[in-house]
Scaffold this motif. Structure first.
Motif, short mmCIF file in Angstrom:
data_model
loop_
_atom_site.label_atom_id
_atom_site.label_comp_id
_atom_site.label_asym_id
_atom_site.label_seq_id
_atom_site.Cartn_x
_atom_site.Cartn_y
_atom_site.Cartn_z
N THR A 55 123.69 47.08 27.38
CA THR A 55 122.66 46.97 26.34
C THR A 55 122.75 48.18 25.40
N GLU A 56 122.16 48.05 24.20
CA GLU A 56 122.16 49.15 23.22
C GLU A 56 121.61 50.42 23.85
N MET A 57 120.49 50.25 24.56
CA MET A 57 119.86 51.41 25.17
C MET A 57 120.80 52.03 26.21
N GLY A 58 121.45 51.17 27.00
CA GLY A 58 122.38 51.65 28.02
C GLY A 58 123.48 52.50 27.41
N LYS A 59 124.01 52.05 26.28
CA LYS A 59 125.07 52.80 25.62
C LYS A 59 124.55 54.14 25.12
N ARG A 60 123.31 54.11 24.62
CA ARG A 60 122.74 55.33 24.06
C ARG A 60 122.52 56.41 25.12
N VAL A 61 122.15 56.00 26.35
CA VAL A 61 121.81 57.01 27.35
C VAL A 61 122.99 57.45 28.21
N ALA A 62 124.11 56.74 28.14
CA ALA A 62 125.23 57.00 29.06
C ALA A 62 125.68 58.46 29.06
N ALA A 63 125.93 59.00 27.87
CA ALA A 63 126.47 60.36 27.80
C ALA A 63 125.44 61.37 28.31
N VAL A 64 124.18 61.13 27.97
CA VAL A 64 123.10 62.02 28.42
C VAL A 64 123.06 62.07 29.95
N MET A 65 123.12 60.91 30.57
CA MET A 65 123.08 60.83 32.03
C MET A 65 124.30 61.52 32.66
N ASP A 66 125.48 61.28 32.09
CA ASP A 66 126.68 61.87 32.67
C ASP A 66 126.66 63.39 32.61
N ARG A 67 126.00 63.92 31.56
CA ARG A 67 125.88 65.38 31.47
C ARG A 67 124.84 65.90 32.46
N GLY A 68 123.97 65.03 32.94
CA GLY A 68 122.95 65.47 33.90
C GLY A 68 121.64 65.84 33.22
N GLU A 69 121.53 65.53 31.92
CA GLU A 69 120.28 65.83 31.21
C GLU A 69 119.30 64.68 31.34
N LEU A 70 118.04 64.93 30.95
CA LEU A 70 117.05 63.87 31.04
C LEU A 70 117.11 62.95 29.81
N VAL A 71 116.92 61.68 30.07
CA VAL A 71 116.77 60.68 29.02
C VAL A 71 115.38 60.88 28.42
N THR A 72 115.16 60.40 27.18
CA THR A 72 113.86 60.67 26.55
C THR A 72 112.70 60.01 27.31
N ASP A 73 111.53 60.65 27.20
CA ASP A 73 110.32 60.11 27.83
C ASP A 73 110.06 58.69 27.35
N GLU A 74 110.24 58.49 26.04
CA GLU A 74 109.96 57.19 25.44
C GLU A 74 110.72 56.06 26.15
N ILE A 75 112.01 56.30 26.40
CA ILE A 75 112.83 55.26 27.04
C ILE A 75 112.36 54.97 28.47
N VAL A 76 112.20 56.03 29.27
CA VAL A 76 111.86 55.75 30.68
C VAL A 76 110.43 55.24 30.84
N ILE A 77 109.53 55.71 30.00
CA ILE A 77 108.15 55.18 30.09
C ILE A 77 108.17 53.69 29.73
N GLY A 78 108.96 53.34 28.71
CA GLY A 78 109.10 51.94 28.32
C GLY A 78 109.63 51.09 29.47
N LEU A 79 110.63 51.60 30.19
CA LEU A 79 111.19 50.86 31.31
C LEU A 79 110.16 50.62 32.40
N ILE A 80 109.40 51.67 32.71
CA ILE A 80 108.39 51.56 33.77
C ILE A 80 107.28 50.59 33.34
N ARG A 81 106.88 50.69 32.09
CA ARG A 81 105.82 49.81 31.60
C ARG A 81 106.24 48.34 31.75
N GLU A 82 107.48 48.06 31.33
CA GLU A 82 108.02 46.70 31.44
C GLU A 82 107.97 46.19 32.89
N GLN A 83 108.38 47.03 33.81
CA GLN A 83 108.41 46.63 35.22
C GLN A 83 107.01 46.39 35.77
#
Ligand code: ADP
Ligand code: ZN
Length: 214
Positions: free
Chosen positions: A43-71
């Motif tokens: 997904t677009e979001m998946g592509k956007r966060v890949a490099a951030v995750m591989d570096r070990g940094e945190l993904v933005t609050d907006e993205i993860v809060i959105g994921l949790i809200r959806e679930q």
């Protein structure tokens, strides 16, 4: 009952969450798993966060809060939720509080799993996961069976995470101490925090958690 498993990378949050799901009919919500699934499905979001995750940094609050809200909106959970790897910042903690309140739910316990840094590095660099069912193996404490098949599902595709290397682990630990560990004080002040020793074996730690939840 809704609980948070809080602790540094490699503390064993995922392993314990899976045990609780099996034993108590709870639903595990792991933002790390959600983000990895988004990457795999391209997904677009998946592509956007890949490099951030591989570096070990945190993904933005907006993205993860959105994921949790959806679930939370799509999943009913009679047995309650286990938040695993979320919240990781104070803003995420506030957002979770609001989401639960809007649903008429409470946060019952926050379990802090304590493991020292040396053990974390040893655990993570020895870790692999079954690509089919997500079962976690460890070269030293829980090796992949000699027949090369997952003990849980029989799958034979084992993966090491791209961020399970020493360099991004250092970044992940730093992110934990800087951005996530303040949550320990936050939940302590609210009276929700219980700390357990995460250094023992899997079953020993599970017992400590069961006591904390009783
Ligand atoms: P760990 O084993 O390090 O606890 P996770 O599987 O929980 O790893 O998360 C892997 C990566 O996904 C993190 O290093 C981070 O980049 C991202 N991530 C997961 N959850 C969150 C979150 N709540 N906030 C920001 N980033 C997150
Ligand atoms: Zn498997």
């Amino acid at each position: 009952m809704n609980i948070i498993l809080l602790g540094p990378p490699g503390a064993g949050k995922g392993t314990q969450a899976r045990k609780l799901v099996e034993e108590r009919d709870m639903v595990q919500l792991s933002t790390g798993d959600m983000l990895r699934a988004a990457r795999t499905s391209g997904t677009e979001m998946g592509k956007r966060v890949a490099a951030v995750m591989d570096r070990g940094e945190l993904v933005t609050d907006e993205i993860v809060i959105g994921l949790i809200r959806e679930q939370l909106e799509s999943n009913g959970s009679a047995g309650g939720y286990i938040f695993d790897g979320f919240p990781r910042t104070l803003a995420q903690a506030d957002a979770l509080g609001e989401l639960l309140r809007d649903m008429g739910e409470n946060l019952d316990h926050v379990i802090e799993m304590q493991v020292d840094d040396q053990a974390l590095v040893a655990r993570i660099t020895a870790r692999s996961t079954c690509g089919s069912c997500g079962e976690v193996f460890n070269d030293i404490t829980k090796p992949i069976p000699a027949d090369g098949k997952c003990s849980k599902c029989g799958g034979s595709d084992f993966q090491r995470r791209a961020d399970d290397n020493e360099e991004s682990l250092r970044t992940r630990l730093l992110a934990y101490y800087k951005q996530t560990s303040p949550l320990i004080g936050y939940y302590h002040a609210k009276g929700d925090l219980v700390s357990v020793d995460g250094l023992g074996g899997m079953d020993e730690v599970a017992d400590s958690i069961a006591k904390a939840l009783a």
